[in-house]
Design an enzyme around this catalytic site. Structure first.
Site, PDB file in Angstrom:
ATOM      1  N   LEU A  18      57.252 -24.238   5.990  1.00 48.95           N
ATOM      2  CA  LEU A  18      57.298 -22.766   6.013  1.00 48.95           C
ATOM      3  C   LEU A  18      56.033 -22.130   5.445  1.00 48.95           C
ATOM      4  O   LEU A  18      55.418 -21.267   6.074  1.00 48.95           O
ATOM      5  CB  LEU A  18      58.524 -22.310   5.192  1.00 48.95           C
ATOM      6  CG  LEU A  18      58.647 -20.821   4.913  1.00 48.95           C
ATOM      7  CD1 LEU A  18      58.928 -20.043   6.196  1.00 48.95           C
ATOM      8  CD2 LEU A  18      59.758 -20.552   3.902  1.00 48.95           C
ATOM      9  N   GLY A  20      53.106 -23.613   4.739  1.00 47.74           N
ATOM     10  CA  GLY A  20      51.922 -24.085   5.479  1.00 47.74           C
ATOM     11  C   GLY A  20      51.728 -23.227   6.712  1.00 47.74           C
ATOM     12  O   GLY A  20      50.610 -22.816   7.050  1.00 47.74           O
ATOM     13  N   TYR A 145      64.988 -30.004  -9.834  1.00 48.25           N
ATOM     14  CA  TYR A 145      63.835 -29.385  -9.163  1.00 48.25           C
ATOM     15  C   TYR A 145      62.962 -28.672 -10.196  1.00 48.25           C
ATOM     16  O   TYR A 145      61.740 -28.816 -10.209  1.00 48.25           O
ATOM     17  CB  TYR A 145      64.384 -28.396  -8.137  1.00 48.25           C
ATOM     18  CG  TYR A 145      63.380 -27.591  -7.345  1.00 48.25           C
ATOM     19  CD1 TYR A 145      62.598 -28.187  -6.356  1.00 48.25           C
ATOM     20  CD2 TYR A 145      63.259 -26.219  -7.536  1.00 48.25           C
ATOM     21  CE1 TYR A 145      61.715 -27.421  -5.590  1.00 48.25           C
ATOM     22  CE2 TYR A 145      62.387 -25.449  -6.780  1.00 48.25           C
ATOM     23  CZ  TYR A 145      61.619 -26.066  -5.807  1.00 48.25           C
ATOM     24  OH  TYR A 145      60.748 -25.303  -5.051  1.00 48.25           O
ATOM     25  N   THR A 173      58.450 -16.504  -5.328  1.00 50.72           N
ATOM     26  CA  THR A 173      59.860 -16.161  -5.267  1.00 50.72           C
ATOM     27  C   THR A 173      60.402 -16.724  -3.945  1.00 50.72           C
ATOM     28  O   THR A 173      59.689 -17.464  -3.269  1.00 50.72           O
ATOM     29  CB  THR A 173      59.955 -14.620  -5.334  1.00 50.72           C
ATOM     30  OG1 THR A 173      61.287 -14.253  -5.343  1.00 50.72           O
ATOM     31  CG2 THR A 173      59.290 -13.972  -4.143  1.00 50.72           C
ATOM     32  N   ASN A 174      61.620 -16.382  -3.531  1.00 49.59           N
ATOM     33  CA  ASN A 174      62.146 -16.864  -2.246  1.00 49.59           C
ATOM     34  C   ASN A 174      61.177 -16.521  -1.117  1.00 49.59           C
ATOM     35  O   ASN A 174      60.781 -15.361  -0.987  1.00 49.59           O
ATOM     36  CB  ASN A 174      63.460 -16.157  -1.893  1.00 49.59           C
ATOM     37  CG  ASN A 174      64.628 -16.732  -2.638  1.00 49.59           C
ATOM     38  OD1 ASN A 174      64.644 -16.709  -3.859  1.00 49.59           O
ATOM     39  ND2 ASN A 174      65.583 -17.251  -1.915  1.00 49.59           N
ATOM     40  N   HIS A 188      67.605 -22.559   2.381  1.00 50.18           N
ATOM     41  CA  HIS A 188      67.705 -21.460   1.430  1.00 50.18           C
ATOM     42  C   HIS A 188      68.620 -20.386   2.036  1.00 50.18           C
ATOM     43  O   HIS A 188      68.946 -20.430   3.221  1.00 50.18           O
ATOM     44  CB  HIS A 188      66.313 -20.870   1.151  1.00 50.18           C
ATOM     45  CG  HIS A 188      65.466 -21.738   0.288  1.00 50.18           C
ATOM     46  ND1 HIS A 188      64.462 -22.534   0.782  1.00 50.18           N
ATOM     47  CD2 HIS A 188      65.476 -21.957  -1.057  1.00 50.18           C
ATOM     48  CE1 HIS A 188      63.889 -23.198  -0.208  1.00 50.18           C
ATOM     49  NE2 HIS A 188      64.484 -22.864  -1.338  1.00 50.18           N
ATOM     50  N   LYS A 196      73.892 -19.328  10.445  1.00 42.49           N
ATOM     51  CA  LYS A 196      75.355 -19.176  10.512  1.00 42.49           C
ATOM     52  C   LYS A 196      75.750 -18.036  11.457  1.00 42.49           C
ATOM     53  O   LYS A 196      76.690 -18.165  12.239  1.00 42.49           O
ATOM     54  CB  LYS A 196      75.917 -18.912   9.115  1.00 42.49           C
ATOM     55  CG  LYS A 196      75.970 -20.180   8.255  1.00 42.49           C
ATOM     56  CD  LYS A 196      76.553 -19.900   6.879  1.00 42.49           C
ATOM     57  CE  LYS A 196      76.627 -21.185   6.064  1.00 42.49           C
ATOM     58  NZ  LYS A 196      77.226 -20.980   4.726  1.00 42.49           N
ATOM     59  N   ARG A 217      68.041 -11.171  -5.173  1.00 45.11           N
ATOM     60  CA  ARG A 217      66.856 -12.007  -4.936  1.00 45.11           C
ATOM     61  C   ARG A 217      65.692 -11.157  -4.410  1.00 45.11           C
ATOM     62  O   ARG A 217      65.899 -10.160  -3.710  1.00 45.11           O
ATOM     63  CB  ARG A 217      67.164 -13.100  -3.895  1.00 45.11           C
ATOM     64  CG  ARG A 217      68.175 -14.153  -4.346  1.00 45.11           C
ATOM     65  CD  ARG A 217      67.654 -15.045  -5.457  1.00 45.11           C
ATOM     66  NE  ARG A 217      68.634 -16.033  -5.871  1.00 45.11           N
ATOM     67  CZ  ARG A 217      69.498 -15.881  -6.887  1.00 45.11           C
ATOM     68  NH1 ARG A 217      69.497 -14.756  -7.583  1.00 45.11           N
ATOM     69  NH2 ARG A 217      70.341 -16.841  -7.208  1.00 45.11           N
TER      70      ARG A 217
HETATM   71  P1  NDP Z   1      59.219 -26.933   3.709  1.00 42.20           P
HETATM   72  O1  NDP Z   1      60.484 -27.685   3.485  1.00 42.20           O
HETATM   73  O2  NDP Z   1      59.170 -25.969   4.829  1.00 42.20           O
HETATM   74  O3  NDP Z   1      58.039 -27.961   3.859  1.00 42.20           O
HETATM   75  C1  NDP Z   1      57.903 -29.010   2.980  1.00 42.20           C
HETATM   76  C2  NDP Z   1      56.772 -29.864   3.447  1.00 42.20           C
HETATM   77  O4  NDP Z   1      56.625 -30.939   2.516  1.00 42.20           O
HETATM   78  C3  NDP Z   1      57.008 -30.477   4.818  1.00 42.20           C
HETATM   79  O5  NDP Z   1      55.803 -30.385   5.587  1.00 42.20           O
HETATM   80  C4  NDP Z   1      57.314 -31.940   4.501  1.00 42.20           C
HETATM   81  O6  NDP Z   1      56.898 -32.850   5.483  1.00 42.20           O
HETATM   82  C5  NDP Z   1      56.465 -32.135   3.241  1.00 42.20           C
HETATM   83  N1  NDP Z   1      56.949 -33.275   2.458  1.00 42.20           N
HETATM   84  C6  NDP Z   1      58.137 -33.398   1.811  1.00 42.20           C
HETATM   85  N2  NDP Z   1      58.230 -34.618   1.248  1.00 42.20           N
HETATM   86  C7  NDP Z   1      57.080 -35.272   1.541  1.00 42.20           C
HETATM   87  C8  NDP Z   1      56.579 -36.560   1.257  1.00 42.20           C
HETATM   88  N3  NDP Z   1      57.293 -37.431   0.530  1.00 42.20           N
HETATM   89  N4  NDP Z   1      55.362 -36.900   1.706  1.00 42.20           N
HETATM   90  C9  NDP Z   1      54.626 -36.022   2.447  1.00 42.20           C
HETATM   91  N5  NDP Z   1      55.036 -34.783   2.742  1.00 42.20           N
HETATM   92  C10 NDP Z   1      56.257 -34.414   2.312  1.00 42.20           C
HETATM   93  O7  NDP Z   1      58.867 -26.244   2.322  1.00 42.20           O
HETATM   94  P2  NDP Z   1      58.250 -24.806   2.045  1.00 42.20           P
HETATM   95  O8  NDP Z   1      57.103 -24.561   2.932  1.00 42.20           O
HETATM   96  O9  NDP Z   1      59.389 -23.857   1.985  1.00 42.20           O
HETATM   97  O10 NDP Z   1      57.752 -25.003   0.547  1.00 42.20           O
HETATM   98  C11 NDP Z   1      56.373 -25.150   0.242  1.00 42.20           C
HETATM   99  C12 NDP Z   1      56.212 -25.121  -1.259  1.00 42.20           C
HETATM  100  O11 NDP Z   1      56.691 -23.864  -1.751  1.00 42.20           O
HETATM  101  C13 NDP Z   1      57.019 -26.183  -1.998  1.00 42.20           C
HETATM  102  O12 NDP Z   1      56.232 -26.737  -3.012  1.00 42.20           O
HETATM  103  C14 NDP Z   1      58.208 -25.433  -2.567  1.00 42.20           C
HETATM  104  O13 NDP Z   1      58.685 -26.041  -3.743  1.00 42.20           O
HETATM  105  C15 NDP Z   1      57.609 -24.079  -2.816  1.00 42.20           C
HETATM  106  N6  NDP Z   1      58.549 -22.955  -2.789  1.00 42.20           N
HETATM  107  C16 NDP Z   1      59.289 -22.679  -1.676  1.00 42.20           C
HETATM  108  C17 NDP Z   1      60.146 -21.595  -1.669  1.00 42.20           C
HETATM  109  C18 NDP Z   1      60.969 -21.244  -0.472  1.00 42.20           C
HETATM  110  O14 NDP Z   1      61.731 -20.263  -0.529  1.00 42.20           O
HETATM  111  N7  NDP Z   1      60.874 -21.972   0.638  1.00 42.20           N
HETATM  112  C19 NDP Z   1      60.286 -20.708  -2.835  1.00 42.20           C
HETATM  113  C20 NDP Z   1      59.430 -21.073  -3.936  1.00 42.20           C
HETATM  114  C21 NDP Z   1      58.600 -22.155  -3.908  1.00 42.20           C
HETATM  115  P3  NDP Z   1      57.632 -32.964   6.932  1.00 42.20           P
HETATM  116  O15 NDP Z   1      57.068 -31.802   7.715  1.00 42.20           O
HETATM  117  O16 NDP Z   1      57.182 -34.265   7.459  1.00 42.20           O
HETATM  118  O17 NDP Z   1      59.099 -32.872   6.662  1.00 42.20           O
END
Ligand code: NDP
Length: 331
Positions: A18, A20, A145, A173-174, A188, A196, A217
């Site tokens: 998300l 990225g 976490y 945040t979210n 989330h 849903k 939130r």
């Molecule tokens: P996503 O779940 O959308 O993406 C997570 C990414 O991490 C995926 O590309 C996944 O790879 C990669 N990943 C997970 N495990 C591994 C591993 N073992 N080795 C290599 N790559 C791995 O997460 P978000 O984009 O939502 O989150 C990004 C960051 O933001 C995180 O650090 C999260 O903690 C933080 N965050 C997110 C929030 C949210 O609401 N979403 C809120 C606050 C913080 P693959 O594509 O192969 O599955």
């Protein structure tokens, strides 16, 4: 034809998730940020498992990044966290350690690491500010976490101080937007509601949402988060006064806080799904009732002219994308 390599290579771990995607979209939509001299490499599990030291090292060897944005993490909603405390703790802890070690070994001077407002202690006076992260125990619902991420904050700070790196931790945040994880069990709250409602509409059924709907939130569109991250990178993680940013909360203004019920209303309106078809399972946890975070420090960095994308507009784009790509979305 010779392709000129740019002087900066930015490695984005977790780059296909998300946030990225938010960075990618921000690069496309906001060329004025001026990242022409930066090549971006987005990696995910297909490129290597960051829990595996050798895989992590191979990725750094291959791309030789000058900058790193470390987003990869085990990420999920409240109920996913509650059901896998060990996974959320260990996977984040060890993945983060591997990435930090590689950044140090390859002398990556500027890097951004990702925490979350979930790391904050429960019993704080609101709003959260950057200095409060370690001021008490995190909420039981996402303790694994939170500890995994808090240890990352410590590591990054120790390295920043010991080696004078321009390393920062962002505390979002979210987040929401296109490319989110819509899996009902791991998502989330917002992607879970969207999915849903979509399913209930398709089957002419009802949707059950968890909790009382009263928890509050804040939300940040992934594209806005991407814009902020790019600006941080461009400014080498420095505030306008030249000080290192260190930790910085990423959120919208405090006034923009929504109850889960308001969220349900907004999504329902966009998806033409009537609230009379929503049941609230009040036996399920609400999680932390309120975790308002302050963006005072962030405003000092992005300026008062920075306009966040309206939640209504962001939601519309997200829901349209989800509906159009239903067959291929993560779910
Ligand atoms: P996503 O779940 O959308 O993406 C997570 C990414 O991490 C995926 O590309 C996944 O790879 C990669 N990943 C997970 N495990 C591994 C591993 N073992 N080795 C290599 N790559 C791995 O997460 P978000 O984009 O939502 O989150 C990004 C960051 O933001 C995180 O650090 C999260 O903690 C933080 N965050 C997110 C929030 C949210 O609401 N979403 C809120 C606050 C913080 P693959 O594509 O192969 O599955």
């Amino acid at each position: 034809m010779t392709i000129q390599k740019k002087s900066n290579t930015v490695l984005v771990t977790g780059g296909l998730g998300l946030l990225g995607n938010g960075i990618k979209l921000a690069l496309e939509r906001y060329p004025s940020i001026g990242m022409e001299d930066y090549d971006f490499v987005y990696v995910n599990r297909k490129d290597g498992d960051l829990l595996n030291k050798q895989d992590c090292e191979n990725i750094f060897e291959k791309y030789k990044p000058t900058h790193v944005i470390h987003l990869a993490a085990q990420v999920g909603g409240l109920y996913s966290n509650m059901n896998d405390m060990i996974g959320y703790f260990r996977n984040n802890l060890f993945m983060n350690d591997n990435v930090v070690q590689c950044c140090h070994k390859h002398t990556v001077k500027t890097a951004i690491f990702c925490l979350s407002t979930c790391v904050y202690p429960v019993s704080l006076k609101l709003p959260y500010t950057e200095g409060m992260i370690h001021d008490g125990a995190p909420d039981k619902s996402n303790e694994g976490y939170a500890h995994g991420k808090r240890m990352l904050e410590c590591l990054v700070r120790y390295y920043r101080e010991a080696y004078n790196y321009d390393w920062s931790c962002i505390v979002p945040t979210n987040l929401y937007g296109m490319n989110d994880n819509y899996n009902i069990h791991h998502a989330h709250v917002l992607p879970a509601i969207i999915h849903k409602f979509y399913t209930a509409k398709e089957t002419n059924g009802d949707a059950t949402l968890f909790g009382t709907g009263t928890a509050l939130r804040q939300f940040l569109y992934n594209v806005d988060a991407g814009r902020i991250i790019l600006k941080m990178l461009k400014q080498s993680n420095k505030l306008p006064n030249g000080e290192k940013i260190g930790n910085m909360i990423l959120c919208d203004d405090i006034a923009k806080e929504y109850t889960i019920r308001q969220l349900s209303d907004m999504v329902g309106k966009d998806m033409q799904f009537d609230q009379s078809h929503v049941t609230w399972d009040k036996t399920k946890s609400d999680g932390v009732h309120q975790k308002t975070a302050s963006n005072d420090k962030l405003r000092g960095f992005i300026g008062n002219d920075f306009k966040y994308i309206d939640m209504e507009a962001g939601l519309k784009e997200t829901i349209n994308w989800f509906t159009a790509n239903y067959n291929s979305v993560r779910k």
